[in-house]
Design a protein around this motif. Structure first.
Motif, PDB file in Angstrom:
ATOM      1  N   ALA A   1      20.883  -1.446  93.289  1.00  0.00           N
ATOM      2  CA  ALA A   1      21.004  -0.114  93.876  1.00  0.00           C
ATOM      3  C   ALA A   1      22.422   0.437  93.879  1.00  0.00           C
ATOM      4  N   TYR A   2      23.389  -0.375  93.495  1.00  0.00           N
ATOM      5  CA  TYR A   2      24.775   0.085  93.619  1.00  0.00           C
ATOM      6  C   TYR A   2      25.634  -0.485  92.501  1.00  0.00           C
ATOM      7  N   TYR A   3      26.433   0.384  91.905  1.00  0.00           N
ATOM      8  CA  TYR A   3      27.390  -0.025  90.884  1.00  0.00           C
ATOM      9  C   TYR A   3      28.583   0.919  90.961  1.00  0.00           C
ATOM     10  N   LYS A   4      29.764   0.359  91.008  1.00  0.00           N
ATOM     11  CA  LYS A   4      30.985   1.157  91.092  1.00  0.00           C
ATOM     12  C   LYS A   4      31.905   0.759  89.943  1.00  0.00           C
ATOM     13  N   ASN A   5      32.302   1.736  89.132  1.00  0.00           N
ATOM     14  CA  ASN A   5      33.144   1.472  87.980  1.00  0.00           C
ATOM     15  C   ASN A   5      34.501   2.156  88.160  1.00  0.00           C
ATOM     16  N   GLU A   6      35.396   1.483  88.835  1.00  0.00           N
ATOM     17  CA  GLU A   6      36.722   2.054  89.088  1.00  0.00           C
ATOM     18  C   GLU A   6      37.585   2.121  87.835  1.00  0.00           C
ATOM     19  N   LYS A   7      37.182   1.440  86.767  1.00  0.00           N
ATOM     20  CA  LYS A   7      37.937   1.473  85.517  1.00  0.00           C
ATOM     21  C   LYS A   7      37.537   2.644  84.622  1.00  0.00           C
ATOM     22  N   CYS A   8      36.510   3.357  85.008  1.00  0.00           N
ATOM     23  CA  CYS A   8      36.072   4.525  84.244  1.00  0.00           C
ATOM     24  C   CYS A   8      37.190   5.568  84.271  1.00  0.00           C
ATOM     25  N   PRO A   9      37.529   6.162  83.126  1.00  0.00           N
ATOM     26  CA  PRO A   9      38.605   7.156  83.103  1.00  0.00           C
ATOM     27  C   PRO A   9      38.279   8.409  83.924  1.00  0.00           C
ATOM     28  N   TYR A  10      37.023   8.608  84.299  1.00  0.00           N
ATOM     29  CA  TYR A  10      36.617   9.781  85.073  1.00  0.00           C
ATOM     30  C   TYR A  10      36.412   9.472  86.553  1.00  0.00           C
ATOM     31  N   PHE A  11      36.644   8.224  86.953  1.00  0.00           N
ATOM     32  CA  PHE A  11      36.400   7.822  88.338  1.00  0.00           C
ATOM     33  C   PHE A  11      37.443   8.391  89.274  1.00  0.00           C
ATOM     34  N   PRO A  12      37.044   8.960  90.387  1.00  0.00           N
ATOM     35  CA  PRO A  12      35.690   9.453  90.677  1.00  0.00           C
ATOM     36  C   PRO A  12      35.470  10.772  89.943  1.00  0.00           C
ATOM     37  N   CYS A  13      34.285  10.971  89.471  1.00  0.00           N
ATOM     38  CA  CYS A  13      33.998  12.111  88.600  1.00  0.00           C
ATOM     39  C   CYS A  13      33.833  13.434  89.343  1.00  0.00           C
ATOM     40  N   HIS A  14      33.787  13.392  90.643  1.00  0.00           N
ATOM     41  CA  HIS A  14      33.658  14.618  91.427  1.00  0.00           C
ATOM     42  C   HIS A  14      34.930  14.834  92.233  1.00  0.00           C
ATOM     43  N   GLU A  15      35.409  16.053  92.234  1.00  0.00           N
ATOM     44  CA  GLU A  15      36.685  16.409  92.824  1.00  0.00           C
ATOM     45  C   GLU A  15      36.846  15.980  94.286  1.00  0.00           C
ATOM     46  N   LYS A  16      35.851  16.201  95.107  1.00  0.00           N
ATOM     47  CA  LYS A  16      35.969  15.931  96.547  1.00  0.00           C
ATOM     48  C   LYS A  16      35.351  14.608  96.957  1.00  0.00           C
ATOM     49  N   ALA A  17      35.108  13.745  96.016  1.00  0.00           N
ATOM     50  CA  ALA A  17      34.461  12.463  96.311  1.00  0.00           C
ATOM     51  C   ALA A  17      35.447  11.464  96.885  1.00  0.00           C
ATOM     52  N   GLY A  18      34.985  10.726  97.874  1.00  0.00           N
ATOM     53  CA  GLY A  18      35.764   9.603  98.374  1.00  0.00           C
ATOM     54  C   GLY A  18      35.533   8.413  97.461  1.00  0.00           C
ATOM     55  N   THR A  19      36.390   7.432  97.529  1.00  0.00           N
ATOM     56  CA  THR A  19      36.232   6.271  96.645  1.00  0.00           C
ATOM     57  C   THR A  19      35.797   5.018  97.395  1.00  0.00           C
ATOM     58  N   ASP A  20      35.694   5.095  98.721  1.00  0.00           N
ATOM     59  CA  ASP A  20      35.244   3.951  99.515  1.00  0.00           C
ATOM     60  C   ASP A  20      33.861   3.487  99.075  1.00  0.00           C
ATOM     61  N   PHE A  21      32.914   4.400  99.117  1.00  0.00           N
ATOM     62  CA  PHE A  21      31.559   4.130  98.644  1.00  0.00           C
ATOM     63  C   PHE A  21      31.252   5.212  97.629  1.00  0.00           C
ATOM     64  N   PHE A  22      31.208   4.844  96.373  1.00  0.00           N
ATOM     65  CA  PHE A  22      30.895   5.787  95.311  1.00  0.00           C
ATOM     66  C   PHE A  22      29.998   5.068  94.324  1.00  0.00           C
ATOM     67  N   ASN A  23      28.752   5.465  94.248  1.00  0.00           N
ATOM     68  CA  ASN A  23      27.778   4.805  93.395  1.00  0.00           C
ATOM     69  C   ASN A  23      27.767   5.448  92.011  1.00  0.00           C
ATOM     70  N   CYS A  24      28.157   4.676  91.011  1.00  0.00           N
ATOM     71  CA  CYS A  24      28.181   5.151  89.628  1.00  0.00           C
ATOM     72  C   CYS A  24      26.877   4.846  88.885  1.00  0.00           C
ATOM     73  N   LEU A  25      25.919   4.238  89.564  1.00  0.00           N
ATOM     74  CA  LEU A  25      24.670   3.828  88.916  1.00  0.00           C
ATOM     75  C   LEU A  25      23.995   5.002  88.207  1.00  0.00           C
ATOM     76  N   PHE A  26      23.977   6.143  88.850  1.00  0.00           N
ATOM     77  CA  PHE A  26      23.362   7.332  88.258  1.00  0.00           C
ATOM     78  C   PHE A  26      24.468   8.278  87.784  1.00  0.00           C
ATOM     79  N   CYS A  27      25.241   7.807  86.844  1.00  0.00           N
ATOM     80  CA  CYS A  27      26.333   8.598  86.292  1.00  0.00           C
ATOM     81  C   CYS A  27      25.797   9.953  85.825  1.00  0.00           C
ATOM     82  N   TYR A  28      24.684   9.942  85.155  1.00  0.00           N
ATOM     83  CA  TYR A  28      23.978  11.160  84.789  1.00  0.00           C
ATOM     84  C   TYR A  28      22.741  11.216  85.668  1.00  0.00           C
ATOM     85  N   CYS A  29      22.678  12.198  86.519  1.00  0.00           N
ATOM     86  CA  CYS A  29      21.631  12.262  87.537  1.00  0.00           C
ATOM     87  C   CYS A  29      20.247  12.502  86.931  1.00  0.00           C
TER      88      CYS A  29
END
Length: 97
Positions: free
Chosen positions: A15-43
């Motif tokens: 249910a959870y995957y976080k890719n901090e090495k992604c060049p777009y992480f975090p991909c949303h401007e106002k997103a926090g990085t504490d809990f950021f689920n990258c599992l559904f990169c494309y919704c």
């Protein structure tokens, strides 16, 4: 009758995957990085249009803009997507005539 999903830990491996090495992480401007689920990169809810339950808008050209939406990346996002998966599956069904 409402389809109830079992309770689960959002940080479970499925249910959870976080890719901090992604060049777009975090991909949303106002997103926090504490809990950021990258599992559904494309919704997968994009296809549901205005029935997705997310924070989106339509551009002047009619294109759905999800850049302000954090639903798939948030706590509870996995559960929200799984609860809506039957709607996605219905869209993907092949019409038989």
């Amino acid at each position: 009758m409402e389809n109830k999903l079992p309770e689960f830990d959002e940080r479970a491996p499925y249910a959870y995957y976080k890719n901090e090495k992604c060049p777009y992480f975090p991909c949303h401007e106002k997103a926090g990085t504490d809990f950021f689920n990258c599992l559904f990169c494309y919704c997968p809810l994009y296809a549901l249009g205005d029935k997705c339950g997310g924070n989106f808008k339509y551009t002047e050209n009619g294109v759905k803009d999800c850049s302000a939406c954090l639903v798939p990346h948030s706590r509870g996002g996995y559960k929200h997507i799984m609860a809506n998966f039957p709607k996605i599956a219905e869209l993907a069904k092949r019409k038989q005539s």
